[in-house]
Design an enzyme around this catalytic site. Structure first.
Site, mmCIF file in Angstrom:
data_model
loop_
_atom_site.group_PDB
_atom_site.id
_atom_site.type_symbol
_atom_site.label_atom_id
_atom_site.label_comp_id
_atom_site.label_asym_id
_atom_site.label_seq_id
_atom_site.Cartn_x
_atom_site.Cartn_y
_atom_site.Cartn_z
ATOM 1 N N CYS A 1 0.825 -1.209 0.000
ATOM 2 C CA CYS A 1 0.000 0.000 0.000
ATOM 3 C C CYS A 1 0.862 1.263 0.000
ATOM 4 C CB CYS A 1 -0.983 -0.051 1.162
ATOM 5 S SG CYS A 1 -2.400 1.021 0.874
ATOM 6 N N HIS B 1 -3.647 -5.565 1.578
ATOM 7 C CA HIS B 1 -2.894 -5.744 2.824
ATOM 8 C C HIS B 1 -2.918 -7.182 3.340
ATOM 9 C CE1 HIS B 1 -2.241 -1.483 3.927
ATOM 10 N NE2 HIS B 1 -3.377 -1.266 3.297
ATOM 11 N N GLU C 1 -0.998 -8.454 5.479
ATOM 12 C CA GLU C 1 -0.656 -8.458 6.917
ATOM 13 C C GLU C 1 -1.885 -8.233 7.798
ATOM 14 O OE1 GLU C 1 -0.186 -6.037 4.879
ATOM 15 O OE2 GLU C 1 -0.555 -4.126 5.864
HETATM 16 N N1 LIG Z 1 -3.359 1.823 3.849
HETATM 17 C C1 LIG Z 1 -2.480 2.603 3.303
HETATM 18 O O1 LIG Z 1 -1.292 2.289 3.263
HETATM 19 C C2 LIG Z 1 -2.957 3.935 2.790
HETATM 20 C C3 LIG Z 1 -2.206 4.362 1.576
HETATM 21 C C4 LIG Z 1 -2.305 5.840 1.244
HETATM 22 N N2 LIG Z 1 -2.140 6.653 2.378
HETATM 23 C C5 LIG Z 1 -3.570 6.095 0.464
HETATM 24 O O2 LIG Z 1 -4.588 6.418 1.033
HETATM 25 O O3 LIG Z 1 -3.540 5.981 -0.730
#
Ligand SMILES: NC(=O)CC[C@H](N)C(=O)O
Length: 260
Positions: free
Chosen positions: A95, A222, A224
């Site tokens: 992400c 994600h 994790e």
């Molecule tokens: N969950 C995250 O890593 C968010 C990724 C980033 N801040 C976005 O909103 O695109």
């Protein structure tokens, strides 16, 4: 006494917020995990780790663009990072971590020298998409192939800037040719990938990409956050194991073989 354990370094800075899930997932799958704050790089050396993980979050408040400031904090150490990657070890960003790798030009790395050829743009919905998605593993990447070949996996996403956009058709063609498209969004049957299955409008429904060699990995969902079966959404299937467990076990197995 020297430890024989494989060591995973989790890079972080102000605003990363998924480091604990990453820390625990890596540890549960066998790694000795350790945080490396960007201000500690130098004192802590990349070469002392067997895998590097850039977690999700809102580093530097997503100012400028998500991941841009984190990338600028890593840029002075780019030679060391390139050396790490050239040694064959895994560098993975999830992400916000994927956004950092894209900002650094480490993915998809299609040129002779690493330069930026993609962005993770704002989702087509113009909204923060926070929910479960399905991704399919279509590549032959050796890290995950044994467990994921032909599989559809349930993994949550949580992002605002996740739309893969390449600078040219040439880059896209090269990504396809070099088998760098590791995960693609899909529906549960593997047939439909329109919104909301593809949560951001990524070209070719890309959810995850690698560099040409396959050891720099970036993905928006994600794993994790779903290490255990009970963290998975009830979709009628029995999820005894979480997607994350298999994912992180694959990282461990590959890293162990590398050092053998
Ligand atoms: N969950 C995250 O890593 C968010 C990724 C980033 N801040 C976005 O909103 O695109």
């Amino acid at each position: 006494m020297q430890s024989n354990e494989l060591k995973a370094g989790i890079l972080r800075m102000e605003g990363t917020n998924n480091e604990e899930e990453a820390f625990l997932s890596l540890r549960r799958s066998g790694f000795e995990s350790e945080y490396v704050h960007v201000s500690e790089i130098g004192k802590k050396k990349f070469e002392d780790y067997d895998l590097l993980f850039i977690p999700g979050g809102f580093s530097a408040g997503d100012y400028v663009r998500a991941g841009a400031i984190f990338a600028s904090r890593l840029a002075p150490h780019i030679n060391e990072l390139n050396k790490f990657v050239d040694s064959g070890k895994i560098l993975i960003g999830v992400c916000n971590g994927f956004q950092v790798l894209s900002e650094l030009g480490m993915i998809p790395d299609t040129g002779t020298e690493r330069k930026r050829t993609m962005v993770l743009g704002t989702n087509d919905s113009d909204r923060f998409e926070c929910r479960y998605t399905y991704i399919k593993y279509t590549s032959k990447n050796k890290i995950f192939r044994r467990h994921f070949e032909g599989k559809i996996l349930q993994v949550p996403v949580a992002h605002m800037e996740g739309k893969v956009i390449f600078d040219s058709k040439k880059t896209l063609d090269s990504v396809i040719e070099n088998d760098q498209m590791i995960f693609q969004y899909t529906d549960i049957n593997g047939t439909d990938s329109s919104y909301p299955w593809n949560p951001n409008g990524s070209v070719m429904d890309i959810a995850g990409l690698t560099n040409r060699e396959g050891n720099v990995i970036g993905l928006m969902p994600h794993p994790e956050r779903v290490y255990y079966g009970f963290q998975m959404m009830n979709d009628g299937n029995k999820h005894k194991n979480g997607t994350g467990e298999v994912f992180f076990n694959s990282l461990y197995e590959y890293t162990k073989k590398l050092g053998a």
